[in-house]
Design a protein around this motif. Structure first.
Motif, PDB file in Angstrom:
ATOM      1  N   HIS A 400       0.552  -1.933   4.733  1.00 61.28           N
ATOM      2  CA  HIS A 400       0.899  -1.654   5.946  1.00 61.28           C
ATOM      3  C   HIS A 400       1.230  -0.161   5.841  1.00 61.28           C
ATOM      4  N   VAL A 401       1.195   0.716   6.958  1.00 57.10           N
ATOM      5  CA  VAL A 401       1.574   2.087   7.069  1.00 57.10           C
ATOM      6  C   VAL A 401       2.968   2.174   6.901  1.00 57.10           C
ATOM      7  N   VAL A 402       3.882   1.128   7.677  1.00 58.51           N
ATOM      8  CA  VAL A 402       5.242   0.980   7.288  1.00 58.51           C
ATOM      9  C   VAL A 402       5.976   1.046   6.186  1.00 58.51           C
ATOM     10  N   GLU A 403       5.117   0.518   5.122  1.00 53.74           N
ATOM     11  CA  GLU A 403       5.687   0.148   3.774  1.00 53.74           C
ATOM     12  C   GLU A 403       5.477   1.599   3.164  1.00 53.74           C
ATOM     13  N   LEU A 404       4.426   2.466   3.320  1.00 48.57           N
ATOM     14  CA  LEU A 404       4.338   3.957   2.842  1.00 48.57           C
ATOM     15  C   LEU A 404       5.525   4.697   3.356  1.00 48.57           C
ATOM     16  N   VAL A 405       5.670   4.524   4.825  1.00 50.43           N
ATOM     17  CA  VAL A 405       6.797   5.313   5.454  1.00 50.43           C
ATOM     18  C   VAL A 405       8.003   5.040   4.707  1.00 50.43           C
ATOM     19  N   ALA A 406       8.337   3.728   4.714  1.00 49.27           N
ATOM     20  CA  ALA A 406       9.574   3.388   4.004  1.00 49.27           C
ATOM     21  C   ALA A 406       9.752   3.735   2.585  1.00 49.27           C
ATOM     22  N   GLU A 407       8.624   3.777   2.029  1.00 47.87           N
ATOM     23  CA  GLU A 407       8.553   4.214   0.448  1.00 47.87           C
ATOM     24  C   GLU A 407       9.025   5.638   0.534  1.00 47.87           C
ATOM     25  N   SER A 408       8.448   6.269   1.486  1.00 43.03           N
ATOM     26  CA  SER A 408       8.891   7.930   1.326  1.00 43.03           C
ATOM     27  C   SER A 408      10.337   8.025   1.623  1.00 43.03           C
ATOM     28  N   LEU A 409      10.698   7.476   2.734  1.00 43.27           N
ATOM     29  CA  LEU A 409      12.161   7.667   3.056  1.00 43.27           C
ATOM     30  C   LEU A 409      13.093   7.247   1.774  1.00 43.27           C
ATOM     31  N   ARG A 410      12.536   6.097   1.112  1.00 42.09           N
ATOM     32  CA  ARG A 410      13.319   5.759  -0.142  1.00 42.09           C
ATOM     33  C   ARG A 410      13.410   6.574  -1.242  1.00 42.09           C
ATOM     34  N   SER A 411      12.140   7.455  -1.434  1.00 45.25           N
ATOM     35  CA  SER A 411      12.156   8.552  -2.519  1.00 45.25           C
ATOM     36  C   SER A 411      13.091   9.748  -2.162  1.00 45.25           C
ATOM     37  N   GLU A 412      12.952  10.058  -0.874  1.00 40.38           N
ATOM     38  CA  GLU A 412      13.834  11.225  -0.451  1.00 40.38           C
ATOM     39  C   GLU A 412      15.321  11.001  -0.804  1.00 40.38           C
TER      40      GLU A 412
END
Ligand code: SF4
Ligand code: SF4
Length: 415
Positions: A400-412
């Motif tokens: 889901h798009v939100v999984e990728l967004v959350a993953e990005s926030l986590r990596s930041e």
């Protein structure tokens, strides 16, 4: 629906054939809306009666809306077919299996939770492996063995029962309610967790009330009475909340909520309409979320859920989020991005082989564009894509798009 008005609009031009995924696969006139219009006219004229064969023909439709979108005369094919299913139910009743699922499970969260637990137990106890390994499934009648293979991995517990009812944040300027939908609640917990995580990091106070299935499986099968019961419960729950937005992560749930006022002539439901918003559009247009992704440019493509692409911002917002994930992800458009994946609620269960033929075109398209990740915005499409892709390769994942967004926030946060 005024059938006569709707039927009169059709000039029999046949333009819908080129846009109907089922006609494309079968070449059968009865599977496209023009063929069904002919049958409806005969039914109205008393030349035909509802019978098993007609019921099969009218069940063969994805309700994808592609014919409606492309009809030069404004025939709303998907709605017409849905209305015909409603009439069929009035004459013949709801088939017994569907009746039990819609009327005794979907309307009762306690039973739904219990069934979710049982399926999870079947999967984790090794019983599923045993049943599949011994070939016992082949003994099941009809397409049941294929349907079993479609079962996604169930979580033993309801997502909503594991998270706080109110996700409080300091200095929040926005209050939103979250309609989780059944698939996120029982299968894709990671989607729900991603929504919570993203909104918390962006100071959105989130309320997750007790709620019911949006009713789409019942409505799509013509069981309007169960659809109405579920809709009224959700309308009462969500109109009581003092929130700015009502967010969903599911295209089908959102489009069903948007139809509540029209389907049930419910004025109260009208109050919900301005607040309803898909999570992708919320992140882009309301929060204008800033991402600072790190990484290597893995190719990601996007599948348009039929029920989202025609809603305002439904095509653009998910793509905009994927573009904001650059350079961690490189967004590539696939050819058949806006074609139906063949899931259509329970169509992939009741018409497994045909649904898989429709899905094959999508999988071909994903393979051709070279993406290693397919993102989408509908948990039901996710299940269909995961199943269809896994039959061919295990190197492409579905998110889901939100999984990728959350993953990005986590990596930041971690860098
Ligand atoms: S439904 Fe529309 S596109 Fe299809 S035959 Fe009728 S007028 Fe033509
Ligand atoms: S809604 Fe989709 S599957 Fe059904 S007749 Fe129209 S194009 Fe074909």
């Amino acid at each position: 629906m005024d059938y006569l008005e709707a039927l009169k609009k059709c000039s029999r031009c046949g333009g819908c054939q080129a846009h109907c995924p089922l006609y494309t696969e079968t070449g059968r006139e009865a599977y496209v809306v023009r063929g069904k219009i002919e049958l409806l006219e005969n039914l109205l004229a008393g030349k035909l009666e509802w019978n098993e064969r007609l019921s099969d023909i009218f069940s063969a439709c994805l309700l994808c809306g592609s014919c409606t979108e492309n009809c030069p005369n404004g025939v709303m094919g998907d709605k017409l077919i849905r209305s015909a299913r409603k009439d069929l139910v009035l004459v013949k009743g709801v088939p017994i299996v569907k009746k039990n699922i819609f009327q005794h499970l979907l309307t009762n969260n306690g039973r739904l939770n219990a069934v979710g637990k049982l399926i999870a137990l079947y999967q984790v106890s090794g019983l599923q492996k045993l049943v599949r390994g011994t070939g016992l499934l082949k003994l099941l009648p009809g397409q049941l063995n294929k349907m079993e293979s479609l079962l996604p991995k169930f979580s033993g517990r309801s997502f909503r029962n594991q998270v706080p009812r109110i996700n409080n944040v300091e200095n929040s300027k926005i209050r939103a309610a979250y309609f989780t939908g059944c698939v996120t609640n029982f299968v894709n917990h990671q989607v729900g967790s991603s929504v919570l995580e993203i909104l918390k990091r962006n100071n959105v106070e989130l309320i997750i009330p007790e709620q019911y299935c949006c009713g789409v499986p019942a409505v799509a099968s013509g069981d309007m009475e169960t659809g109405r019961i579920l809709a009224e419960r959700n309308i009462n729950i969500f109109t009581e909340l003092d929130v700015d937005y009502i967010i969903t992560d599911c295209a089908s749930c959102l489009s069903t909520f948007l139809e509540y006022p029209e389907l049930y002539e419910n004025e109260k439901a009208q109050k919900l309409i301005p607040k309803l918003i898909d999570i992708n559009r919320f992140l882009v247009e309301v929060l204008d979320i800033k991402l600072n992704p790190k990484g290597l440019g893995k190719k990601v493509t996007y599948h348009d859920p039929c029920h989202l692409k025609r809603i305002e911002g439904g095509k653009e917002s998910p793509r905009e989020l994927l573009k904001r994930l650059s350079p961690a992800y490189e967004f590539v458009e696939m050819k058949a991005a806006d074609k139906c994946c063949g899931s259509a609620g329970s169509f992939n269960l009741t018409h497994y082989d045909l649904s898989q033929k429709v899905a094959k075109n999508k999988v071909d398209s994903v393979s051709e564009c070279g993406a290693l990740v397919v993102a989408t915005a509908c948990p039901s499409c996710m299940m269909q894509l995961e199943h269809s892709i896994a039959k061919r390769t295990n190197s492409i994942t579905v998110k889901h798009v939100v999984e990728l967004v959350a993953e990005s926030l986590r990596s930041e946060m971690n860098s």
